[in-house]
Write an enzyme that holds these catalytic residues in place. Structure first.
Site, PDB file in Angstrom:
ATOM      1  N   ILE A 154       0.605  -0.920   0.177  1.00 59.48           N
ATOM      2  CA  ILE A 154      -0.159  -0.042   0.105  1.00 59.48           C
ATOM      3  C   ILE A 154       1.040   1.220   0.226  1.00 59.48           C
ATOM      4  O   ILE A 154       0.439   1.835  -0.337  1.00 59.48           O
ATOM      5  CB  ILE A 154      -0.835  -0.375   1.319  1.00 59.48           C
ATOM      6  CG1 ILE A 154      -1.746  -1.123   1.317  1.00 59.48           C
ATOM      7  CG2 ILE A 154      -1.468   1.116   1.729  1.00 59.48           C
ATOM      8  CD1 ILE A 154      -3.030  -1.244   2.272  1.00 59.48           C
ATOM      9  N   SER A 232      -4.702   3.565   7.584  1.00 63.50           N
ATOM     10  CA  SER A 232      -4.106   2.067   8.286  1.00 63.50           C
ATOM     11  C   SER A 232      -4.642   1.666   9.699  1.00 63.50           C
ATOM     12  O   SER A 232      -6.203   0.992   9.169  1.00 63.50           O
ATOM     13  CB  SER A 232      -2.568   2.292   8.333  1.00 63.50           C
ATOM     14  OG  SER A 232      -1.976   0.766   9.092  1.00 63.50           O
ATOM     15  N   ARG A 233      -4.040   1.809  10.257  1.00 65.32           N
ATOM     16  CA  ARG A 233      -4.893   0.942  12.143  1.00 65.32           C
ATOM     17  C   ARG A 233      -4.819   2.911  12.599  1.00 65.32           C
ATOM     18  O   ARG A 233      -4.369   3.424  13.199  1.00 65.32           O
ATOM     19  CB  ARG A 233      -3.984   0.308  12.933  1.00 65.32           C
ATOM     20  CG  ARG A 233      -4.203  -0.700  11.804  1.00 65.32           C
ATOM     21  CD  ARG A 233      -5.968  -1.662  12.268  1.00 65.32           C
ATOM     22  NE  ARG A 233      -6.079  -2.436  11.727  1.00 65.32           N
ATOM     23  CZ  ARG A 233      -6.721  -2.882  10.303  1.00 65.32           C
ATOM     24  NH1 ARG A 233      -6.924  -1.931   9.367  1.00 65.32           N
ATOM     25  NH2 ARG A 233      -7.440  -4.197  10.065  1.00 65.32           N
ATOM     26  N   ASP A 257      -8.637   7.657   8.143  1.00 71.02           N
ATOM     27  CA  ASP A 257     -10.109   6.750   7.903  1.00 71.02           C
ATOM     28  C   ASP A 257     -10.312   5.733   9.251  1.00 71.02           C
ATOM     29  O   ASP A 257     -11.224   5.239   8.919  1.00 71.02           O
ATOM     30  CB  ASP A 257      -9.589   6.257   7.042  1.00 71.02           C
ATOM     31  CG  ASP A 257     -11.326   5.537   6.011  1.00 71.02           C
ATOM     32  OD1 ASP A 257     -11.956   5.476   6.106  1.00 71.02           O
ATOM     33  OD2 ASP A 257     -10.399   3.999   5.800  1.00 71.02           O
ATOM     34  N   GLU A 262     -12.345   2.805  17.472  1.00 67.64           N
ATOM     35  CA  GLU A 262     -13.587   3.181  16.707  1.00 67.64           C
ATOM     36  C   GLU A 262     -14.607   1.934  16.699  1.00 67.64           C
ATOM     37  O   GLU A 262     -16.224   1.646  16.322  1.00 67.64           O
ATOM     38  CB  GLU A 262     -13.076   2.905  14.809  1.00 67.64           C
ATOM     39  CG  GLU A 262     -12.416   1.344  14.965  1.00 67.64           C
ATOM     40  CD  GLU A 262     -11.359   1.700  13.285  1.00 67.64           C
ATOM     41  OE1 GLU A 262     -12.376   1.118  12.104  1.00 67.64           O
ATOM     42  OE2 GLU A 262     -11.137   2.530  12.862  1.00 67.64           O
ATOM     43  N   HIS A 294     -13.576   4.472   8.130  1.00 69.57           N
ATOM     44  CA  HIS A 294     -12.622   2.698   8.021  1.00 69.57           C
ATOM     45  C   HIS A 294     -13.239   2.101   6.878  1.00 69.57           C
ATOM     46  O   HIS A 294     -13.599   1.593   6.783  1.00 69.57           O
ATOM     47  CB  HIS A 294     -12.943   1.714   9.072  1.00 69.57           C
ATOM     48  CG  HIS A 294     -11.649   1.046   8.928  1.00 69.57           C
ATOM     49  ND1 HIS A 294     -10.817   0.451   9.888  1.00 69.57           N
ATOM     50  CD2 HIS A 294     -11.296  -0.073   8.029  1.00 69.57           C
ATOM     51  CE1 HIS A 294     -10.314  -0.328  10.279  1.00 69.57           C
ATOM     52  NE2 HIS A 294     -10.316  -0.389   8.690  1.00 69.57           N
ATOM     53  N   GLN A 295     -13.479   3.241   5.469  1.00 72.27           N
ATOM     54  CA  GLN A 295     -13.859   2.865   3.861  1.00 72.27           C
ATOM     55  C   GLN A 295     -13.279   3.049   3.427  1.00 72.27           C
ATOM     56  O   GLN A 295     -13.090   2.480   1.850  1.00 72.27           O
ATOM     57  CB  GLN A 295     -14.681   3.953   3.802  1.00 72.27           C
ATOM     58  CG  GLN A 295     -14.406   5.521   3.206  1.00 72.27           C
ATOM     59  CD  GLN A 295     -15.735   6.024   2.664  1.00 72.27           C
ATOM     60  OE1 GLN A 295     -16.314   6.746   4.234  1.00 72.27           O
ATOM     61  NE2 GLN A 295     -16.029   6.308   1.313  1.00 72.27           N
ATOM     62  N   ALA A 296     -11.089   2.684   3.289  1.00 77.39           N
ATOM     63  CA  ALA A 296     -10.491   3.019   2.088  1.00 77.39           C
ATOM     64  C   ALA A 296     -10.535   1.772   1.432  1.00 77.39           C
ATOM     65  O   ALA A 296      -9.903   1.947   0.215  1.00 77.39           O
ATOM     66  CB  ALA A 296      -9.283   3.903   2.945  1.00 77.39           C
TER      67      ALA A 296
END
Length: 334
Positions: A154, A232-233, A257, A262, A294-296
């Protein structure tokens, strides 16, 4: 055999059903796996879980007691899984070790450019027929410096896009990626990358060694007008420290993201009840911050690859075959 899939999005359901058609029945649930929903899995030998599933000790014990023997997680990250407990309970755990890196890299750039060019504010204004340009000043990326923390698949895809913009490239990772150096990336110490980059994007996994890798000291090293992106996280960033810096008026923009707390929020509709997370509530009020849920990874291409790999993981389990996707049982030390 019927497989139980937790945390299935409405867009994802027909793809999962089609992928398993002719092989197994699949029961798709929109609820996420946690201690309250784990009893639903009783009687299912194989379950599939989403990225936000709680696969801690108590949930794993409930699954094992109900007869579950195999968990196929539909994500790459596995920081949500207690692998030691899974091994002790003789559970087979597999993940999706890779999928389209472009989905995440392109979305990271979407966040970066959205905060840079004030897209959310501009679109909101024009809906009210306010066509002023005040407060919408962005900047060119060409000639500026992109700092990429984590240069795996990535990170490499992100770097290629940065190279296309004509940016200077700085990288930090435990190992250098020849493809990135071929693009002109210079690998430096993390402290130098933080201090010199105009845009910083995070692409490392969440491990004990990377938890809060962007903390108070790291944030202080950054330029006051930096753009910071995390796709990422969430646990990579100390969000409380980030909010403190934003309150001090620092940073051109921040695109997130992911968020370290979350779980229990992202992928759910909280619009009618609100949230009691004061840090997140404060974070989304900053005009130079964009937070997405978190939609990447969420493209047709990536989701199809994730599902296809999950189907293959199930097939491998049923014939006793092992692949690089299997986390538990762990390979013996060489």
């Amino acid at each position: 055999m019927e497989i139980l899939a937790f945390g299935v999005q409405s867009d994802e359901k027909p793809l999962i059903e089609k992928a398993f058609a002719g092989q197994h029945e699949v029961r798709c649930l929109d609820v996420f796996l946690n201690k309250d929903t784990a009893p639903i899995a009783a009687g299912y030998e194989i379950i599939s879980t989403s990225v936000n599933a709680d696969l801690g000790s108590s949930v794993l014990q409930t699954l094992a007691a109900g007869g579950t023997q195999m968990i196929a997680q539909r994500s790459t990250g596995f920081n949500n899984i207690d692998l030691d407990v899974a091994e002790r309970l003789a559970l087979r755990v597999a993940r999706v070790s890779s999928y389209s890196p472009y989905s995440v890299a392109e979305f990271a750039w979407t966040l970066a450019m959205a905060v840079n060019r004030r897209i959310i504010r501009a679109a909101s204004r024009t809906r009210d027929f306010d066509f002023r340009l005040d407060g919408l000043l962005g900047r060119d990326m060409r000639g500026r410096t992109a700092g990429v923390i984590g240069t795996g698949r990535i990170g490499e895809a992100f770097t290629r896009i940065a190279h296309g913009f004509g940016m200077e490239l700085l990288g930090w990772d435990v190992a250098q990626n020849p493809a990135c150096t071929a693009l002109g990336m210079k690998y430096v110490e993390k402290e130098q990358l933080l201090a010199e980059s105009d845009l910083i994007s995070l692409h490392v996994p969440l491990l004990p060694s990377t938890h809060h890798i962007i903390g108070r000291e790291a944030l202080a090293r950054m330029k006051d007008d930096v753009i910071l992106v995390n796709s990422s996280r969430g646990g990579l960033i100390d969000t409380t420290a980030l909010v403190a810096e934003l309150r001090a008026g620092r940073f051109l923009g921040v695109g997130l993201d992911v968020y370290e707390a979350e779980a229990g929020l992202f992928f759910l509709d909280k619009s009618l009840e609100g949230i009691d997370d004061d840090t997140l509530a404060r974070l989304v009020t900053f005009p130079n911050v964009i937070v997405t849920s978190h939609q990447a990874y969420y493209t047709e291409d990536a989701v199809k690859q994730i599902i296809d790999t999950t189907v293959q993981n199930v097939a491998d389990y049923l014939v006793g075959r092992r692949s690089e996707n299997v986390l538990v049982p762990a390979l013996p030390a060489s």
